[in-house]
Design a protein around this motif. Structure first.
Motif, PDB file in Angstrom:
ATOM      1  N   PRO A  12      24.735   7.642  -7.720  1.00  0.00           N
ATOM      2  CA  PRO A  12      25.833   7.951  -8.654  1.00  0.00           C
ATOM      3  C   PRO A  12      26.764   9.045  -8.125  1.00  0.00           C
ATOM      4  N   ARG A  13      26.200  10.030  -7.451  1.00  0.00           N
ATOM      5  CA  ARG A  13      27.006  11.122  -6.905  1.00  0.00           C
ATOM      6  C   ARG A  13      27.994  10.613  -5.846  1.00  0.00           C
ATOM      7  N   CYS A  14      27.648   9.518  -5.174  1.00  0.00           N
ATOM      8  CA  CYS A  14      28.503   8.982  -4.108  1.00  0.00           C
ATOM      9  C   CYS A  14      29.443   7.878  -4.590  1.00  0.00           C
ATOM     10  N   GLY A  15      29.392   7.538  -5.895  1.00  0.00           N
ATOM     11  CA  GLY A  15      30.429   6.675  -6.442  1.00  0.00           C
ATOM     12  C   GLY A  15      30.048   5.298  -6.928  1.00  0.00           C
ATOM     13  N   ALA A  16      28.762   4.956  -6.964  1.00  0.00           N
ATOM     14  CA  ALA A  16      28.369   3.651  -7.499  1.00  0.00           C
ATOM     15  C   ALA A  16      27.693   3.844  -8.853  1.00  0.00           C
ATOM     16  N   ASP A  17      27.805   2.838  -9.704  1.00  0.00           N
ATOM     17  CA  ASP A  17      27.212   2.858 -11.033  1.00  0.00           C
ATOM     18  C   ASP A  17      25.798   2.279 -10.927  1.00  0.00           C
ATOM     19  N   LEU A  18      24.819   3.163 -10.780  1.00  0.00           N
ATOM     20  CA  LEU A  18      23.431   2.735 -10.575  1.00  0.00           C
ATOM     21  C   LEU A  18      22.850   2.153 -11.850  1.00  0.00           C
ATOM     22  N   ILE A  19      22.372   0.930 -11.760  1.00  0.00           N
ATOM     23  CA  ILE A  19      21.661   0.295 -12.874  1.00  0.00           C
ATOM     24  C   ILE A  19      20.186   0.676 -12.775  1.00  0.00           C
TER      25      ILE A  19
ATOM     26  N   PHE B 253       0.814  -1.204   0.000  1.00  0.00           N
ATOM     27  CA  PHE B 253       0.000   0.000   0.000  1.00  0.00           C
ATOM     28  C   PHE B 253       0.857   1.268   0.000  1.00  0.00           C
ATOM     29  N   LYS B 254       2.189   1.088  -0.038  1.00  0.00           N
ATOM     30  CA  LYS B 254       3.099   2.234  -0.019  1.00  0.00           C
ATOM     31  C   LYS B 254       4.101   2.184  -1.176  1.00  0.00           C
ATOM     32  N   ILE B 255       3.661   1.665  -2.314  1.00  0.00           N
ATOM     33  CA  ILE B 255       4.533   1.587  -3.488  1.00  0.00           C
ATOM     34  C   ILE B 255       4.960   2.980  -3.942  1.00  0.00           C
ATOM     35  N   ALA B 256       4.057   3.956  -3.876  1.00  0.00           N
ATOM     36  CA  ALA B 256       4.407   5.324  -4.284  1.00  0.00           C
ATOM     37  C   ALA B 256       5.533   5.877  -3.416  1.00  0.00           C
ATOM     38  N   ALA B 257       5.523   5.564  -2.135  1.00  0.00           N
ATOM     39  CA  ALA B 257       6.604   6.018  -1.245  1.00  0.00           C
ATOM     40  C   ALA B 257       7.919   5.351  -1.648  1.00  0.00           C
ATOM     41  N   PHE B 258       7.877   4.055  -1.982  1.00  0.00           N
ATOM     42  CA  PHE B 258       9.086   3.376  -2.444  1.00  0.00           C
ATOM     43  C   PHE B 258       9.606   4.025  -3.730  1.00  0.00           C
ATOM     44  N   GLU B 259       8.715   4.399  -4.629  1.00  0.00           N
ATOM     45  CA  GLU B 259       9.136   5.034  -5.879  1.00  0.00           C
ATOM     46  C   GLU B 259       9.800   6.388  -5.624  1.00  0.00           C
ATOM     47  N   ASP B 260       9.310   7.156  -4.643  1.00  0.00           N
ATOM     48  CA  ASP B 260       9.977   8.408  -4.259  1.00  0.00           C
ATOM     49  C   ASP B 260      11.381   8.113  -3.737  1.00  0.00           C
ATOM     50  N   TYR B 261      11.479   7.111  -2.885  1.00  0.00           N
ATOM     51  CA  TYR B 261      12.749   6.653  -2.325  1.00  0.00           C
ATOM     52  C   TYR B 261      13.713   6.276  -3.456  1.00  0.00           C
ATOM     53  N   ALA B 262      13.213   5.533  -4.441  1.00  0.00           N
ATOM     54  CA  ALA B 262      14.031   5.095  -5.574  1.00  0.00           C
ATOM     55  C   ALA B 262      14.542   6.295  -6.374  1.00  0.00           C
ATOM     56  N   ARG B 263      13.680   7.268  -6.642  1.00  0.00           N
ATOM     57  CA  ARG B 263      14.104   8.448  -7.401  1.00  0.00           C
ATOM     58  C   ARG B 263      15.186   9.220  -6.648  1.00  0.00           C
ATOM     59  N   ASN B 264      15.061   9.294  -5.332  1.00  0.00           N
ATOM     60  CA  ASN B 264      16.109   9.958  -4.541  1.00  0.00           C
ATOM     61  C   ASN B 264      17.440   9.237  -4.678  1.00  0.00           C
ATOM     62  N   TRP B 265      17.423   7.902  -4.629  1.00  0.00           N
ATOM     63  CA  TRP B 265      18.674   7.148  -4.808  1.00  0.00           C
ATOM     64  C   TRP B 265      19.210   7.348  -6.214  1.00  0.00           C
ATOM     65  N   GLY B 266      18.323   7.588  -7.177  1.00  0.00           N
ATOM     66  CA  GLY B 266      18.763   7.852  -8.542  1.00  0.00           C
ATOM     67  C   GLY B 266      19.678   9.060  -8.643  1.00  0.00           C
TER      68      GLY B 266
ATOM     69  N   ALA C 160      10.582  -5.531  -4.558  1.00  0.00           N
ATOM     70  CA  ALA C 160      11.225  -4.490  -5.351  1.00  0.00           C
ATOM     71  C   ALA C 160      12.732  -4.720  -5.292  1.00  0.00           C
ATOM     72  N   TYR C 161      13.463  -4.097  -6.218  1.00  0.00           N
ATOM     73  CA  TYR C 161      14.916  -4.277  -6.287  1.00  0.00           C
ATOM     74  C   TYR C 161      15.633  -2.961  -6.514  1.00  0.00           C
ATOM     75  N   GLY C 162      16.845  -2.890  -6.010  1.00  0.00           N
ATOM     76  CA  GLY C 162      17.796  -1.851  -6.346  1.00  0.00           C
ATOM     77  C   GLY C 162      19.053  -2.551  -6.825  1.00  0.00           C
ATOM     78  N   VAL C 163      19.660  -2.066  -7.913  1.00  0.00           N
ATOM     79  CA  VAL C 163      20.823  -2.739  -8.495  1.00  0.00           C
ATOM     80  C   VAL C 163      21.864  -1.698  -8.887  1.00  0.00           C
ATOM     81  N   TYR C 164      23.090  -1.890  -8.420  1.00  0.00           N
ATOM     82  CA  TYR C 164      24.184  -1.008  -8.814  1.00  0.00           C
ATOM     83  C   TYR C 164      25.489  -1.783  -8.792  1.00  0.00           C
ATOM     84  N   SER C 165      26.469  -1.278  -9.533  1.00  0.00           N
ATOM     85  CA  SER C 165      27.785  -1.907  -9.589  1.00  0.00           C
ATOM     86  C   SER C 165      28.816  -0.991  -8.965  1.00  0.00           C
ATOM     87  N   ILE C 166      29.864  -1.631  -8.469  1.00  0.00           N
ATOM     88  CA  ILE C 166      30.955  -0.903  -7.815  1.00  0.00           C
ATOM     89  C   ILE C 166      32.237  -1.721  -8.004  1.00  0.00           C
ATOM     90  N   ASP C 167      33.378  -1.059  -7.907  1.00  0.00           N
ATOM     91  CA  ASP C 167      34.650  -1.716  -8.217  1.00  0.00           C
ATOM     92  C   ASP C 167      35.007  -2.899  -7.322  1.00  0.00           C
TER      93      ASP C 167
END
Length: 113
Positions: A34-41, A17-30, A54-61
């Motif tokens: 990247p600004r903090c050094g990870a390659d956000l997928i 019931f809080k998917i919209a809140a998760f989407e706001d959270y996701a956009r903030n991480w967007g 839900a998923y978050g995916v990013y790459s790092i060295d």
């Protein structure tokens, strides 16, 4: 992304019931990730099927680079406010991280019919 990188897959169990809140959270991480050094997928919210996964995916060295990135993310104003937003709104029920390395390269060229 080069072969030596590792990819972090974050699996979230979220309140359906809080998917919209998760989407706001996701956009903030967007912006912050990247600004903090990870390659956000990307961050992926429910669309069809389960409404709680839900998923978050990013790459790092490396894992050492991951630790430095996490410290920068904790110091980042948007990072801090996003952590607080998630805590306050409680749309995340569970969060699991898994680090994998890409094993299927080199990939063939994508063919579009």
């Amino acid at each position: 992304m080069h072969d030596a990188m590792i990819t972090c897959f974050i699996r979230y169990e979220i309140d359906p019931f809080k998917i919209a809140a998760f989407e706001d959270y996701a956009r903030n991480w967007g912006q912050a990730i990247p600004r903090c050094g990870a390659d956000l997928i990307g961050y992926f919210a429910p669309h069809e099927g389960s409404s709680t996964v839900a998923y978050g995916v990013y790459s790092i060295d490396s894992l050492a680079a991951y630790e430095r990135y996490r410290a920068r993310l904790s110091d980042d104003p948007l990072g801090r406010s996003n952590y607080e937003f998630a805590r306050k709104e409680q749309f995340i029920r569970r969060e699991d991280r898994l680090f994998l390395r890409l094993a299927s390269t080199p990939h063939a060229e994508l063919v579009r019919p």
